[in-house]
Design a protein around this motif. Structure first.
Motif, PDB file in Angstrom:
ATOM      1  N   ARG A 277     -34.452 -16.090   4.915  1.00 43.31           N
ATOM      2  CA  ARG A 277     -33.172 -16.122   4.199  1.00 43.31           C
ATOM      3  C   ARG A 277     -33.336 -16.741   2.812  1.00 43.31           C
ATOM      4  NH1 ARG A 277     -28.332 -19.364   6.920  1.00 43.31           N
ATOM      5  NH2 ARG A 277     -29.739 -21.085   6.429  1.00 43.31           N
ATOM      6  N   THR A 278     -34.099 -17.818   2.729  1.00 43.55           N
ATOM      7  CA  THR A 278     -34.297 -18.477   1.433  1.00 43.55           C
ATOM      8  C   THR A 278     -35.033 -17.565   0.460  1.00 43.55           C
ATOM      9  OG1 THR A 278     -34.363 -20.634   2.534  1.00 43.55           O
ATOM     10  CG2 THR A 278     -35.280 -20.507   0.310  1.00 43.55           C
ATOM     11  N   GLU A 279     -36.100 -16.935   0.931  1.00 48.28           N
ATOM     12  CA  GLU A 279     -36.903 -16.089   0.052  1.00 48.28           C
ATOM     13  C   GLU A 279     -36.155 -14.821  -0.360  1.00 48.28           C
ATOM     14  OE1 GLU A 279     -39.680 -16.981  -1.314  1.00 48.28           O
ATOM     15  OE2 GLU A 279     -39.644 -18.882  -0.247  1.00 48.28           O
ATOM     16  N   LEU A 280     -35.420 -14.226   0.595  1.00 49.54           N
ATOM     17  CA  LEU A 280     -34.648 -13.030   0.246  1.00 49.54           C
ATOM     18  C   LEU A 280     -33.569 -13.350  -0.779  1.00 49.54           C
ATOM     19  CD1 LEU A 280     -34.168 -11.176   3.662  1.00 49.54           C
ATOM     20  CD2 LEU A 280     -35.566 -10.458   1.738  1.00 49.54           C
ATOM     21  N   ALA A 281     -32.894 -14.490  -0.602  1.00 44.56           N
ATOM     22  CA  ALA A 281     -31.868 -14.879  -1.562  1.00 44.56           C
ATOM     23  C   ALA A 281     -32.470 -15.072  -2.948  1.00 44.56           C
ATOM     24  CB  ALA A 281     -31.181 -16.166  -1.094  1.00 44.56           C
ATOM     25  N   LYS A 282     -33.649 -15.661  -2.996  1.00 41.02           N
ATOM     26  CA  LYS A 282     -34.305 -15.904  -4.285  1.00 41.02           C
ATOM     27  C   LYS A 282     -34.698 -14.597  -4.964  1.00 41.02           C
ATOM     28  CE  LYS A 282     -37.295 -19.144  -4.101  1.00 41.02           C
ATOM     29  NZ  LYS A 282     -38.559 -19.877  -3.814  1.00 41.02           N
ATOM     30  N   ILE A 283     -35.294 -13.681  -4.216  1.00 42.59           N
ATOM     31  CA  ILE A 283     -35.759 -12.439  -4.826  1.00 42.59           C
ATOM     32  C   ILE A 283     -34.604 -11.517  -5.192  1.00 42.59           C
ATOM     33  CG2 ILE A 283     -36.066 -11.103  -2.704  1.00 42.59           C
ATOM     34  CD1 ILE A 283     -38.706 -10.095  -3.893  1.00 42.59           C
ATOM     35  N   MET A 284     -33.493 -11.564  -4.405  1.00 44.24           N
ATOM     36  CA  MET A 284     -32.333 -10.734  -4.753  1.00 44.24           C
ATOM     37  C   MET A 284     -31.636 -11.251  -6.009  1.00 44.24           C
ATOM     38  SD  MET A 284     -30.511  -9.370  -1.248  1.00 44.24           S
ATOM     39  CE  MET A 284     -30.325 -10.965  -0.484  1.00 44.24           C
ATOM     40  N   ARG A 285     -31.637 -12.565  -6.220  1.00 44.28           N
ATOM     41  CA  ARG A 285     -31.079 -13.088  -7.469  1.00 44.28           C
ATOM     42  C   ARG A 285     -31.905 -12.627  -8.662  1.00 44.28           C
ATOM     43  NH1 ARG A 285     -30.379 -17.901  -4.418  1.00 44.28           N
ATOM     44  NH2 ARG A 285     -32.293 -18.755  -5.315  1.00 44.28           N
ATOM     45  N   THR A 286     -33.217 -12.557  -8.468  1.00 43.86           N
ATOM     46  CA  THR A 286     -34.093 -12.151  -9.563  1.00 43.86           C
ATOM     47  C   THR A 286     -33.960 -10.654  -9.873  1.00 43.86           C
ATOM     48  OG1 THR A 286     -35.654 -13.873  -8.883  1.00 43.86           O
ATOM     49  CG2 THR A 286     -36.481 -12.154 -10.363  1.00 43.86           C
ATOM     50  N   ARG A 287     -33.802  -9.846  -8.842  1.00 44.45           N
ATOM     51  CA  ARG A 287     -33.763  -8.378  -9.023  1.00 44.45           C
ATOM     52  C   ARG A 287     -32.393  -7.814  -8.653  1.00 44.45           C
ATOM     53  NH1 ARG A 287     -39.152  -6.318  -5.975  1.00 44.45           N
ATOM     54  NH2 ARG A 287     -38.395  -4.348  -6.863  1.00 44.45           N
ATOM     55  N   ALA A 288     -31.337  -8.528  -9.047  1.00 40.02           N
ATOM     56  CA  ALA A 288     -29.984  -8.119  -8.663  1.00 40.02           C
ATOM     57  C   ALA A 288     -29.631  -6.738  -9.179  1.00 40.02           C
ATOM     58  CB  ALA A 288     -28.969  -9.149  -9.166  1.00 40.02           C
ATOM     59  N   LYS A 289     -30.101  -6.374 -10.361  1.00 45.12           N
ATOM     60  CA  LYS A 289     -29.765  -5.065 -10.960  1.00 45.12           C
ATOM     61  C   LYS A 289     -30.401  -3.906 -10.206  1.00 45.12           C
ATOM     62  CE  LYS A 289     -29.095  -6.920 -15.631  1.00 45.12           C
ATOM     63  NZ  LYS A 289     -29.511  -6.825 -17.052  1.00 45.12           N
ATOM     64  N   GLU A 290     -31.423  -4.182  -9.413  1.00 43.15           N
ATOM     65  CA  GLU A 290     -32.119  -3.120  -8.682  1.00 43.15           C
ATOM     66  C   GLU A 290     -31.494  -2.858  -7.306  1.00 43.15           C
ATOM     67  OE1 GLU A 290     -36.357  -3.652  -8.563  1.00 43.15           O
ATOM     68  OE2 GLU A 290     -36.309  -4.953 -10.321  1.00 43.15           O
ATOM     69  N   LYS A 375     -26.682 -13.929   6.038  1.00 43.64           N
ATOM     70  CA  LYS A 375     -25.826 -14.659   5.115  1.00 43.64           C
ATOM     71  C   LYS A 375     -26.288 -14.517   3.671  1.00 43.64           C
ATOM     72  CE  LYS A 375     -22.505 -16.811   7.349  1.00 43.64           C
ATOM     73  NZ  LYS A 375     -21.093 -16.695   6.994  1.00 43.64           N
ATOM     74  N   CYS A 376     -27.592 -14.270   3.479  1.00 43.52           N
ATOM     75  CA  CYS A 376     -28.116 -14.172   2.116  1.00 43.52           C
ATOM     76  C   CYS A 376     -27.601 -12.934   1.390  1.00 43.52           C
ATOM     77  CB  CYS A 376     -29.642 -14.176   2.135  1.00 43.52           C
ATOM     78  SG  CYS A 376     -30.369 -12.715   2.927  1.00 43.52           S
ATOM     79  N   PHE A 377     -27.073 -11.946   2.142  1.00 46.73           N
ATOM     80  CA  PHE A 377     -26.575 -10.731   1.494  1.00 46.73           C
ATOM     81  C   PHE A 377     -25.136 -10.877   1.003  1.00 46.73           C
ATOM     82  CE2 PHE A 377     -29.705  -9.160   4.671  1.00 46.73           C
ATOM     83  CZ  PHE A 377     -30.627  -8.636   3.784  1.00 46.73           C
ATOM     84  N   GLU A 378     -24.439 -11.923   1.449  1.00 51.69           N
ATOM     85  CA  GLU A 378     -23.018 -12.052   1.125  1.00 51.69           C
ATOM     86  C   GLU A 378     -22.734 -12.085  -0.372  1.00 51.69           C
ATOM     87  OE1 GLU A 378     -19.209 -14.901   2.346  1.00 51.69           O
ATOM     88  OE2 GLU A 378     -21.036 -14.845   3.560  1.00 51.69           O
ATOM     89  N   PRO A 379     -23.506 -12.812  -1.196  1.00 53.41           N
ATOM     90  CA  PRO A 379     -23.203 -12.801  -2.641  1.00 53.41           C
ATOM     91  C   PRO A 379     -23.329 -11.428  -3.292  1.00 53.41           C
ATOM     92  CG  PRO A 379     -24.638 -14.648  -2.070  1.00 53.41           C
ATOM     93  CD  PRO A 379     -24.584 -13.764  -0.878  1.00 53.41           C
ATOM     94  N   HIS A 380     -23.994 -10.495  -2.627  1.00 56.13           N
ATOM     95  CA  HIS A 380     -24.221  -9.177  -3.227  1.00 56.13           C
ATOM     96  C   HIS A 380     -23.345  -8.102  -2.587  1.00 56.13           C
ATOM     97  CE1 HIS A 380     -27.786 -10.912  -5.169  1.00 56.13           C
ATOM     98  NE2 HIS A 380     -28.021 -11.503  -4.006  1.00 56.13           N
ATOM     99  N   LEU A 381     -22.376  -8.512  -1.804  1.00 56.51           N
ATOM    100  CA  LEU A 381     -21.531  -7.529  -1.141  1.00 56.51           C
ATOM    101  C   LEU A 381     -20.596  -6.811  -2.100  1.00 56.51           C
ATOM    102  CD1 LEU A 381     -20.542  -9.229   2.237  1.00 56.51           C
ATOM    103  CD2 LEU A 381     -22.177  -7.415   1.818  1.00 56.51           C
ATOM    104  N   TYR A 382     -20.458  -7.332  -3.342  1.00 49.83           N
ATOM    105  CA  TYR A 382     -19.636  -6.601  -4.301  1.00 49.83           C
ATOM    106  C   TYR A 382     -20.182  -5.198  -4.527  1.00 49.83           C
ATOM    107  CZ  TYR A 382     -23.332  -7.589  -7.716  1.00 49.83           C
ATOM    108  OH  TYR A 382     -24.521  -7.648  -8.373  1.00 49.83           O
TER     109      TYR A 382
END
Length: 784
Positions: A277-290, A375-382
């Motif tokens: 969860r920690t690593e996925l959240a970190k990498i999704m913040r970095t590559r949010a546009k993808e 839970k790490c996907f919640e910030p990207h549910l938009y």
């Protein structure tokens, strides 16, 4: 001499002593007596008169006096004896008291002697047992000392052995020895102030620390440390497959090394989840546009499946309150729409939209691992919410295009008025979105999704339902059908076709289905969202929109049938009713109205079979519209002859019977009309009949006519009265006096009007009116 003194004393005592009434009453209760001498109110004169009532009785006076003296002497003797006896009793009591005091003093002396002897005995016993107690204390201390020395010997030897085995890494032997040493060490907690004991305790702690370090180092060497890198979302399957393989290897190689109650396999899996969860959240913040919605749903789906796998494999006993907040699952529902298990339609729709298939089984009702990774996907549910907004917009456009291409539903007597299939597709898609979103978050994303639901519920109501109702050119009270009811070739009017009637009924049924399902959707959303956000879930506005579509559809159906009857009512008002010579069958305009009713109502009833309450509303609204209009045209029929009024009364009765039968007209199954509808028809058409009865009555004498009008029409007023006078063809000069008479009669109560002689010889009597109505009913039966 003594007796004389006592007598004088008694006499003085009697002169002084005056007893109270209470004392006297008490004496009478204790010593009851019938002797007059004992009475408190003794009267000597009366008593003497009793003894000597006549002069002749005085001859016995000496005898009476002697008897009384004898009685006095006896009483004196008794009193003397009692007084002397009382004196002797007092002397005996004082003597007995003195003897008792002497006995008590002797008893007190004996008790004191016994107490002294007991104290001497106790002292003697203490002296005898003093040596025995000293021996007991010595024995107890000696036993404690020996036991403590034994424990000390065991502790010292155990510590030496523990250190030696630790150096040799003899973990199997150390396990039992360490436990024994710890148990022995517990006996020396209160002796930690002794330097030697404290030193042994420190050596045990050092040995424990060294053992822990050695064991950890051994396990770090034994367990592989590969696979720690984190890949992008498209490789998330490989990550979950890796941990599954690691868990299998652990069970085979190391499972027996740890106690089962440690739940080591679960601890490994939980730690993996935290890292992931920690690593996925970190990498999704970095590559949010993808992040694309398809990729996001893929990762979410695989993650929730993995969490379900953990729930089946482990109990969740290693999870603490600080690790993960367990989610409450909603209670099961019996409504098909509200079931969480995906339906075939949902899976098919998801495939068509390019989404992933739903899991074959629903989420476990109380999965403690739910959300531990996802839970790490919640910030990207938009991204998901925006995608659903776009997909639903395309879905509505597809519904509109399909309706235009396929046209309105074709008439079908068996399945007419069926719900449009597009609404079922819409709610299936809603359900899919709701289930997916609730698996990810029950917070703000659910509120955002609810807003999207509201938007497209309104669009569906406007574009698919209201937008496909027959078009109108003007608006009055919502909807009119003036464009569809224009005249052509005389009195005929353009009506809705069979296809159009079926379409309106189908839209009405669809709106009713959407209304009920939207309410269920609101309830389900409230179950799935966080408790603090329940108040923000409100679909009342959308339900009101569907209610408006239902009302508009019913109004269209009513206006269509109502307008179709207008030419017939116009023809009725244009007939020459003063030239009617005899009463025959029902008039042509009645036949025309009945024809339109028989054409429209069965179609509407069959197409609204699934929504019976709205068919009842249609009937009620039509009755409320047609009956006032019929009465309005009735007032336009003027002048009317007596025979013309009878013919109109026959026609009115025919219409009344048809309207009462309207809900089941043309049906093979005769069903009783609803009471609410029957009440409206009876009230309205009875008023029309009463108007005609007033028209039929002679207008002279005036008082009788006015009273008859007040009796028959409970809602009588001058305006209605003047219209009736116009129907009778009376001149204005004749009407003025009658109107004035009515104004005078109106304040009078109905009972006064009835008692004033309602009918004269020239006016029809109630029997005559009844006979005339019976004749009209016979004509109606003949026609039927």
């Amino acid at each position: 001499m003594m007796e004389e003194e006592e007598l004088e004393f008694v006499e003085e005592l009697e002169a002084v002593l005056q007893l109270t009434p209470e004392v006297q009453l008490a004496i009478e209760q204790v010593f009851p007596s019938q002797d007059p001498l004992d009475r408190a109110d003794f009267n000597a004169v009366e008593y003497i008169n009793t003894l000597f009532p006549t002069e002749q009785s005085l001859a016995n006076i000496d005898e009476v006096v002697n008897k009384i003296r004898l009685k006095i002497r006896r009483l004196d003797d008794n009193i003397r004896t009692v007084v002397r006896g009382q004196t002797n009793v007092g002397q005996d009591g004082r003597q007995a008291l003195e003897e008792a005091q002497k006995a008590i003093q002797q008893l007190f002396g004996k008790i004191k002697d016994i107490k002294d002897k007991a104290e001497k005995s106790e002292q003697m016993v203490k002296e005898i047992t003093r040596d025995i107690k000293q021996l007991d204390h010595a024995k107890r201390h000696l036993t404690t000392s020996i036991t403590t020395l034994n424990h000390l010997h065991m502790l010292a030897g155990g510590v030496d052995s523990l250190e030696a085995m630790t150096r040799r890494r003899q973990y199997g032997e150390v396990a039992n020895l360490l436990q024994g040493v710890m148990n022995v060490l517990e006996h020396f907690h209160k002796y930690m102030g002794i330097p030697q004991i404290r030193q042994l305790s420190e050596r045990v702690k050092a040995a424990q620390t060294e053992l822990g370090q050695q064991i950890l180092a051994d396990f770090e060497e034994a367990f592989p440390s590969q696979g720690t890198k984190v890949a992008w979302l498209d490789k998330i399957d490989r990550r979950y497959a890796w941990i599954k393989r690691q868990l299998v290897d652990y069970e085979e190689k190391y499972g027996r090394m740890f106690p089962r109650e440690w739940c080591m396999a679960e601890r490994i899996a939980v730690e993996f989840c935290h890292v992931t969860r920690t690593e996925l959240a970190k990498i999704m913040r970095t590559r949010a546009k993808e992040i694309e919605v398809k990729l996001l749903l893929f990762a979410i789906q695989r993650t929730t499946n993995f969490e379900g796998f953990l729930a089946k494999r482990f109990s969740g006993c290693t999870l603490t309150d600080g690790t993960l907040k367990k989610l409450e699952s909603p209670p099961p529902s019996t409504n098909p729409f509200l079931e969480d298990e995906p339906t075939p339609e949902m899976e098919e729709l998801a495939t068509e939209k390019g989404d992933l298939d739903q899991p074959k089984k629903p989420k476990a009702p109380d999965n403690p691992f739910h959300g531990i990774v996802s839970k790490c996907f919640e910030p990207h549910l938009y991204v998901y919410i925006e995608s659903q907004d776009k997909n639903l917009g395309e879905l509505i456009d597809r519904f509109v295009a399909d309706f235009k291409a396929q046209g309105p539903p074709k008439p079908n007597t068996d399945e007419g008025g069926a719900v449009l299939p597009s609404c079922a597709d819409l709610f299936v898609y809603y359900k899919k979105c709701m289930v997916q979103c609730s698996q990810l978050s029950t917070g703000e994303p659910m509120i955002a999704l609810t807003t999207i639901f509201q938007k497209y519920l309104r669009e569906y109501a406007w574009k698919i339902l209201s937008g496909n109702l027959p078009k109108t050119t003007t608006s009055s009270g919502g909807l009119t059908i003036s464009s569809l009811l224009k005249e052509k070739e005389g009195s005929e009017v353009a009506k809705f076709t069979l296809e159009e009637l079926c379409l309106i009924c189908s839209i009405l049924s669809t709106a009713e289905y959407c209304l009920a399902t939207t309410q269920q959707l609101e309830e389900k959303l409230k179950e799935k969202v966080d408790v603090s956000l329940i108040e923000r879930i409100n679909l009342t506005g959308e339900m009101d929109t569907f209610s408006t579509v239902i009302s508009s559809s019913i109004q269209l159906l009513v206006q269509d049938l109502d307008a179709a009857c207008d030419p017939a009512l116009t023809a009725m008002s244009k007939m020459q009713w003063q030239n009617v010579e005899h009463v025959g069958d029902q008039s042509p305009y009645v036949t025309s109205v009945i024809l339109h009713i028989k054409q429209n109502v069965p179609i509407i009833r069959d197409n609204l079979a699934s929504t019976r309450k709205y068919f009842t509303q249609f009937c009620i609204k039509f009755a409320n519209s047609f009956i006032p209009k019929f009465i309005t045209h009735l007032f336009k029929c003027k002048p009317i002859s007596m025979v013309g009024a009878e013919q109109l009364l026959l026609d009115t009765h025919s219409l009344k019977m048809v309207l009462l039968d309207l809900p089941s007209i043309g049906s093979q199954v005769v069903r009783k009309a609803p009471a609410s509808y029957t009440k409206i028809v009876v009230k309205g058409m009875t008023r029309a009949e009463m108007i005609l009865k007033v028209v039929m009555a002679p207008h002279e004498p005036l008082v009788v006519f006015v009273d008859n009008y007040i009796k028959l029409l409970t809602d009588c007023n001058t305006e209605t009265f003047q219209k009736i006078l116009d129907m009778k063809g009376l001149k204005r000069s004749e009407q003025s006096s009658m109107l004035e008479l009515l104004r005078q009669r109106l304040p009078a109560p109905p009972s006064g009007a009835e008692s004033s002689g309602s009918l004269s010889l020239t006016a029809p009597t109630p029997e005559q009116e009844s006979s005339r109505i019976r004749k009209l009913e016979k004509l109606i039966k003949k026609r039927l």
